[in-house]
Design a protein around this motif. Structure first.
Motif, PDB file in Angstrom:
ATOM      1  N   GLN A  27       0.831  -1.219   0.000  1.00  0.00           N
ATOM      2  CA  GLN A  27       0.000   0.000   0.000  1.00  0.00           C
ATOM      3  C   GLN A  27       0.865   1.270   0.000  1.00  0.00           C
ATOM      4  O   GLN A  27       0.343   2.367   0.094  1.00  0.00           O
ATOM      5  N   GLY A  28       2.185   1.078   0.018  1.00  0.00           N
ATOM      6  CA  GLY A  28       3.092   2.231  -0.034  1.00  0.00           C
ATOM      7  C   GLY A  28       3.563   2.735   1.320  1.00  0.00           C
ATOM      8  O   GLY A  28       4.189   3.795   1.400  1.00  0.00           O
ATOM      9  N   CYS A  29       3.282   1.992   2.406  1.00  0.00           N
ATOM     10  CA  CYS A  29       3.724   2.435   3.738  1.00  0.00           C
ATOM     11  C   CYS A  29       5.145   1.938   3.998  1.00  0.00           C
ATOM     12  O   CYS A  29       5.554   0.905   3.494  1.00  0.00           O
ATOM     13  N   GLN A  30       5.869   2.700   4.818  1.00  0.00           N
ATOM     14  CA  GLN A  30       7.151   2.208   5.342  1.00  0.00           C
ATOM     15  C   GLN A  30       6.840   1.542   6.675  1.00  0.00           C
ATOM     16  O   GLN A  30       6.153   2.149   7.523  1.00  0.00           O
ATOM     17  N   VAL A  31       7.329   0.328   6.862  1.00  0.00           N
ATOM     18  CA  VAL A  31       6.919  -0.446   8.032  1.00  0.00           C
ATOM     19  C   VAL A  31       8.133  -0.902   8.840  1.00  0.00           C
ATOM     20  O   VAL A  31       9.112  -1.385   8.277  1.00  0.00           O
ATOM     21  N   LEU A  32       8.032  -0.735  10.145  1.00  0.00           N
ATOM     22  CA  LEU A  32       9.050  -1.305  11.030  1.00  0.00           C
ATOM     23  C   LEU A  32       8.378  -2.377  11.893  1.00  0.00           C
ATOM     24  O   LEU A  32       7.373  -2.108  12.547  1.00  0.00           O
ATOM     25  N   VAL A  33       8.949  -3.587  11.845  1.00  0.00           N
ATOM     26  CA  VAL A  33       8.455  -4.650  12.727  1.00  0.00           C
ATOM     27  C   VAL A  33       9.426  -4.783  13.888  1.00  0.00           C
ATOM     28  O   VAL A  33      10.638  -4.828  13.701  1.00  0.00           O
ATOM     29  N   THR A  34       8.875  -4.798  15.074  1.00  0.00           N
ATOM     30  CA  THR A  34       9.726  -4.894  16.247  1.00  0.00           C
ATOM     31  C   THR A  34       9.051  -5.804  17.283  1.00  0.00           C
ATOM     32  O   THR A  34       7.955  -6.296  17.037  1.00  0.00           O
ATOM     33  N   ASN A  35       9.726  -6.058  18.379  1.00  0.00           N
ATOM     34  CA  ASN A  35       9.119  -6.958  19.369  1.00  0.00           C
ATOM     35  C   ASN A  35       9.592  -6.646  20.783  1.00  0.00           C
ATOM     36  O   ASN A  35      10.631  -6.016  20.978  1.00  0.00           O
ATOM     37  N   GLU A  36       8.801  -7.093  21.735  1.00  0.00           N
ATOM     38  CA  GLU A  36       9.186  -6.991  23.146  1.00  0.00           C
ATOM     39  C   GLU A  36       9.054  -8.363  23.786  1.00  0.00           C
ATOM     40  O   GLU A  36       8.121  -9.101  23.453  1.00  0.00           O
ATOM     41  N   PRO A  37       9.929  -8.748  24.688  1.00  0.00           N
ATOM     42  CA  PRO A  37      11.109  -7.988  25.082  1.00  0.00           C
ATOM     43  C   PRO A  37      12.292  -8.297  24.167  1.00  0.00           C
ATOM     44  O   PRO A  37      12.292  -9.327  23.512  1.00  0.00           O
ATOM     45  N   GLY A  38      13.259  -7.362  24.096  1.00  0.00           N
ATOM     46  CA  GLY A  38      14.551  -7.716  23.511  1.00  0.00           C
ATOM     47  C   GLY A  38      14.972  -7.069  22.221  1.00  0.00           C
ATOM     48  O   GLY A  38      15.960  -7.493  21.632  1.00  0.00           O
TER      49      GLY A  38
END
Ligand code: TYD
Length: 213
Positions: A27-38
């Protein structure tokens, strides 16, 4: 836009997060995937302290403070800067895990949890949260498959995975409570279906709430 995913161990969060990332990028978005914890250098050390089964006898208060410390670092170092750059941030576990595991699971006081959580999140709440719901039996089965495929962090179940059934039941009740009381933010999805079925339900749920274009 800040979207979080929640659910018991083995509910298939990572697969669905990958799908959402691909969808949003199309869709044209910039995406950051992250997680908790660590997800920060400091957080990686905290994660090991929290989950490595060699650490026995961690008190519930210590556990809650360590999750809060991981979050305090992660929110300020990773999540807020990415949001400020206009990215969509998808986080694998956030505040609802704390409520389910430390407040409901460990039965810590609301006053203590409220105070440490307030400082950890620094005002940052998700716009939408997807809870993947799975029975403890189904989660256990998936966990065993994952362990056999050698994708687990340790050779044996991690410290929280080793918890007793009553604890896991309280955690599930915590997620249910949150879903019922914060339905404007939280979308609960039955995670027992196929990957495609679960994904279709997530997409429909997010669109219904106007979260996606
Ligand atoms: P992880 O391996 O990341 O779990 P999963 O792959 O199932 O997401 O381990 C994170 C563990 O930490 C998980 O058992 C849930 C727990 N947890 C808490 O107890 N409180 C929290 O605030 C968070 C973020 C996680």
């Amino acid at each position: 836009m800040f979207i979080t995913f929640e659910g018991p161990d083995g509910s298939g969060k990572s697969t669905q997060i990958r799908r959402l990332k691909e969808y949003l990028e199309q869709q044209g978005c910039q995406v950051l995937v992250t997680n908790e914890p660590g997800d920060t250098a400091i957080g990686a050390q905290i994660r090991d302290l929290l989950l490595n089964p060699i650490y026995k006898g961690i008190t519930p208060e210590t556990e809650a403070l360590l999750y809060a410390a991981d979050r305090a670092q992660h929110v300020r170092q990773v999540v807020k800067p990415a949001l400020a750059e206009g990215k969509v941030v998808i986080c694998d576990r956030y505040i609802d895990s704390t409520i389910a595991y430390q407040y409901f699971g460990r039965q810590l006081s609301g006053e203590f949890m409220g105070t440490i959580t307030k400082y950890a999140i620094d005002g940052l709440m998700p716009e939408a949260t997807v809870i993947l719901e799975l029975s403890p039996e189904a989660a256990e089965k998936r966990y065993t498959q994952r362990a056999q495929a050698k994708q687990a962090d340790y050779d044996v179940p991690d410290r929280l995975e080793q918890e007793r059934a009553e604890f896991k039941e309280r955690v599930n009740q915590g997620f249910k409570y949150m879903a019922e009381n914060y339905s404007h933010r939280i979308i609960t999805i039955d995670a027992s279906g196929t990957i495609d079925q679960v994904w279709d339900a997530i997409l429909a749920g997010l669109k219904e709430r106007g979260v996606l274009c």
